[in-house]
Scaffold this motif. Structure first.
Motif, PDB file in Angstrom:
ATOM      1  N   UNK A  71       0.103   1.527 -11.353  1.00 62.51           N
ATOM      2  CA  UNK A  71       1.404   1.799 -10.748  1.00 62.51           C
ATOM      3  C   UNK A  71       2.581   1.175 -11.513  1.00 62.51           C
ATOM      4  N   UNK A  72       2.337   0.780 -12.763  1.00 63.49           N
ATOM      5  CA  UNK A  72       3.416   0.284 -13.602  1.00 63.49           C
ATOM      6  C   UNK A  72       3.682   1.240 -14.748  1.00 63.49           C
ATOM      7  N   UNK A  73       4.790   0.993 -15.475  1.00 62.60           N
ATOM      8  CA  UNK A  73       5.219   1.867 -16.567  1.00 62.60           C
ATOM      9  C   UNK A  73       5.556   1.008 -17.786  1.00 62.60           C
ATOM     10  N   UNK A  74       5.184   1.480 -18.968  1.00 71.23           N
ATOM     11  CA  UNK A  74       5.645   0.863 -20.212  1.00 71.23           C
ATOM     12  C   UNK A  74       7.028   1.449 -20.507  1.00 71.23           C
ATOM     13  N   UNK A  75       8.059   0.623 -20.404  1.00 65.62           N
ATOM     14  CA  UNK A  75       9.435   1.106 -20.513  1.00 65.62           C
ATOM     15  C   UNK A  75       9.875   1.372 -21.943  1.00 65.62           C
ATOM     16  N   UNK A  76      11.080   1.927 -22.059  1.00 68.86           N
ATOM     17  CA  UNK A  76      11.602   2.312 -23.371  1.00 68.86           C
ATOM     18  C   UNK A  76      11.731   1.134 -24.330  1.00 68.86           C
ATOM     19  N   UNK A  77      12.162  -0.003 -23.843  1.00 73.65           N
ATOM     20  CA  UNK A  77      12.329  -1.162 -24.728  1.00 73.65           C
ATOM     21  C   UNK A  77      10.996  -1.536 -25.365  1.00 73.65           C
ATOM     22  N   UNK A  78       9.950  -1.579 -24.558  1.00 71.66           N
ATOM     23  CA  UNK A  78       8.628  -1.917 -25.078  1.00 71.66           C
ATOM     24  C   UNK A  78       8.123  -0.835 -26.022  1.00 71.66           C
ATOM     25  N   UNK A  79       8.332   0.426 -25.650  1.00 72.17           N
ATOM     26  CA  UNK A  79       7.882   1.522 -26.502  1.00 72.17           C
ATOM     27  C   UNK A  79       8.546   1.469 -27.870  1.00 72.17           C
ATOM     28  N   UNK A  80       9.800   1.089 -27.892  1.00 70.50           N
ATOM     29  CA  UNK A  80      10.545   1.072 -29.148  1.00 70.50           C
ATOM     30  C   UNK A  80      10.150  -0.101 -30.031  1.00 70.50           C
ATOM     31  N   UNK A  81       9.889  -1.261 -29.432  1.00 73.85           N
ATOM     32  CA  UNK A  81       9.764  -2.478 -30.238  1.00 73.85           C
ATOM     33  C   UNK A  81       8.409  -3.173 -30.204  1.00 73.85           C
ATOM     34  N   UNK A  82       7.621  -2.974 -29.174  1.00 74.37           N
ATOM     35  CA  UNK A  82       6.464  -3.863 -28.991  1.00 74.37           C
ATOM     36  C   UNK A  82       5.117  -3.157 -28.856  1.00 74.37           C
ATOM     37  N   UNK A  83       4.975  -1.996 -29.466  1.00 73.52           N
ATOM     38  CA  UNK A  83       3.655  -1.341 -29.429  1.00 73.52           C
ATOM     39  C   UNK A  83       2.881  -1.771 -30.679  1.00 73.52           C
ATOM     40  N   UNK A  84       2.255  -2.944 -30.563  1.00 72.40           N
ATOM     41  CA  UNK A  84       1.486  -3.511 -31.677  1.00 72.40           C
ATOM     42  C   UNK A  84      -0.007  -3.449 -31.381  1.00 72.40           C
ATOM     43  N   UNK A  85      -0.361  -2.491 -30.550  1.00 72.21           N
ATOM     44  CA  UNK A  85      -1.744  -2.330 -30.133  1.00 72.21           C
ATOM     45  C   UNK A  85      -2.082  -0.845 -30.082  1.00 72.21           C
ATOM     46  N   UNK A  86      -3.379  -0.552 -30.077  1.00 70.87           N
ATOM     47  CA  UNK A  86      -3.859   0.829 -30.008  1.00 70.87           C
ATOM     48  C   UNK A  86      -4.761   0.992 -28.797  1.00 70.87           C
TER      49      UNK A  86
END
Length: 367
Positions: free
Chosen positions: A344-359
């Motif tokens: 029930x949570x969302x990965x927001x735009x800020x995280x999508x833009x800067x912090x996707x260091x995982x697969x």
């Protein structure tokens, strides 16, 4: 000289003056208009005629400038970290550019001091980590198209092995791989995605080598890529393997060319330029455009894509249009078993833009 002769000379001179005035009014105003056009600077790593990232961005920006009566000035063939980008920025500003589009991920880091040096020049770039008062990080939601292409790959694969030739593990590329994998898993939870890094946006030799390894050593029957051009597609075609293109409508391929992920860059740049002209761009730190604006599409479907598959893709696209948070929400685990998004949570735009260091789970990096 007779009075009649004098009259003829005066009439002739008068005619010349009238013609001169007409000429200046017609041609002089045009020249002045062109000289007074707002100038937009544009810098990119490859040649603006190369099909893929380079040509698609340039033609999109060119059309947007034409639609808004702006003058586009540019520098192409500017490799990252070569020292040429700061020089190109200085040149464009000297030519009168008041806004500069830096069309590669690492450019802003190279020219960050120039953003402070020229506070009245607006800078934009694609999906970057830098911050400045006169800098806006912007990107199309290409990951939405990656999700769609993942759904397509998941429906088409027979081996449940899909290959992905990718430039480098930064947030932009990782975001696309993760979205693609989640799309695959939506329709085919048993499929696996094998990733190989080239560590370059454009290196046809390495891209081709990696594509061949994925086919021969890992048994993939579908390939896609995050690179500036279509070397991966050419290898797929050679081996009779299906593939999905990126950033360009490709030509002279068989039905193994399943589709291309396309962004309407003209819409993207027009939206940004209109905000710039209104003085709104400086108020925006992160700017996105996507399926909701009809900017992201899968195009040129192969004859091997049946009607049932097309209906599924259309349904998924409608879901994306209704909810931009549709992809990165609910429980998501990475490929190390770490929970990256809770229920029930969302990965927001800020995280999508800067912090996707995982697969995500289901993705394996093989080089």
């Amino acid at each position: 000289m007779s009075d009649e002769s004098k009259l003829k000379i005066l009439i002739g001179l008068g005619g010349c003056v009238v013609l001169t005035i007409i000429f200046l009014l017609v041609f002089g105003i045009d020249v002045a208009t062109e000289d007074n056009q707002e100038k937009i600077g544009f810098i990119i790593t490859g040649n603006v005629t190369e099909k893929g990232w380079n040509e698609s961005h340039f033609s999109g920006m060119k059309k947007a400038c034409e639609d808004l009566n702006l003058k586009l000035i540019y520098r192409d063939n500017i490799p990252e970290n070569s020292g040429k980008c700061p020089q190109a920025v200085e040149e464009l500003i000297a030519e009168g550019a008041k806004m500069i589009a830096l069309m590669s991920f690492n450019y802003p880091t190279e020219v960050r001091p120039l953003m402070d040096k020229y506070p009245n020049v607006a800078f934009i770039s694609m999906s970057t980590l830098e911050k400045a008062k006169n800098f806006t990080s912007c990107f199309a939601r290409m990951y939405q198209g990656r999700y769609l292409s993942g759904v397509l790959a998941g429906m088409k694969t027979k081996s449940n092995k899909i290959g992905y030739v990718a430039a480098m593990p930064n947030s932009e590329v990782n975001r696309g791989i993760n979205s693609f994998a989640l799309g695959v898993q939506r329709v085919n939870p048993n499929a696996k995605i094998f990733v190989m890094w080239t560590n370059d946006w454009q290196n046809p030799e390495i891209e081709s080598q990696h594509a061949e390894i994925l086919i021969k050593d890992y048994g993939v029957d579908i390939l896609t890529y995050h690179q500036n051009e279509d070397a991966t597609g050419r290898v797929a075609e050679k081996f009779g393997v299906d593939f999905i293109g990126y950033n360009a409508v490709l030509e002279n391929y068989s039905e193994h060319y399943l589709a291309s992920l396309i962004c309407r860059w003209d819409l993207f740049y027009k939206d940004i330029l209109q905000r710039y002209l209104k003085g709104e761009l400086v108020l925006i730190r992160n700017h996105w455009i996507g399926v909701q604006q009809d900017a992201i599409i899968l195009s040129n479907f192969s004859d091997s894509i049946n009607q049932k598959m097309k209906i599924t893709l259309d349904d998924v696209r409608n879901e994306l249009a209704e909810n931009q948070n549709f992809i990165f929400n609910d429980e998501i685990y990475d490929n190390q078993g770490i929970l990256r998004c809770k229920k029930n949570q969302v990965v927001g735009d800020y995280e999508l833009l800067r912090n996707i260091h995982w697969l995500v789970r289901g993705v394996e990096v093989v080089q």
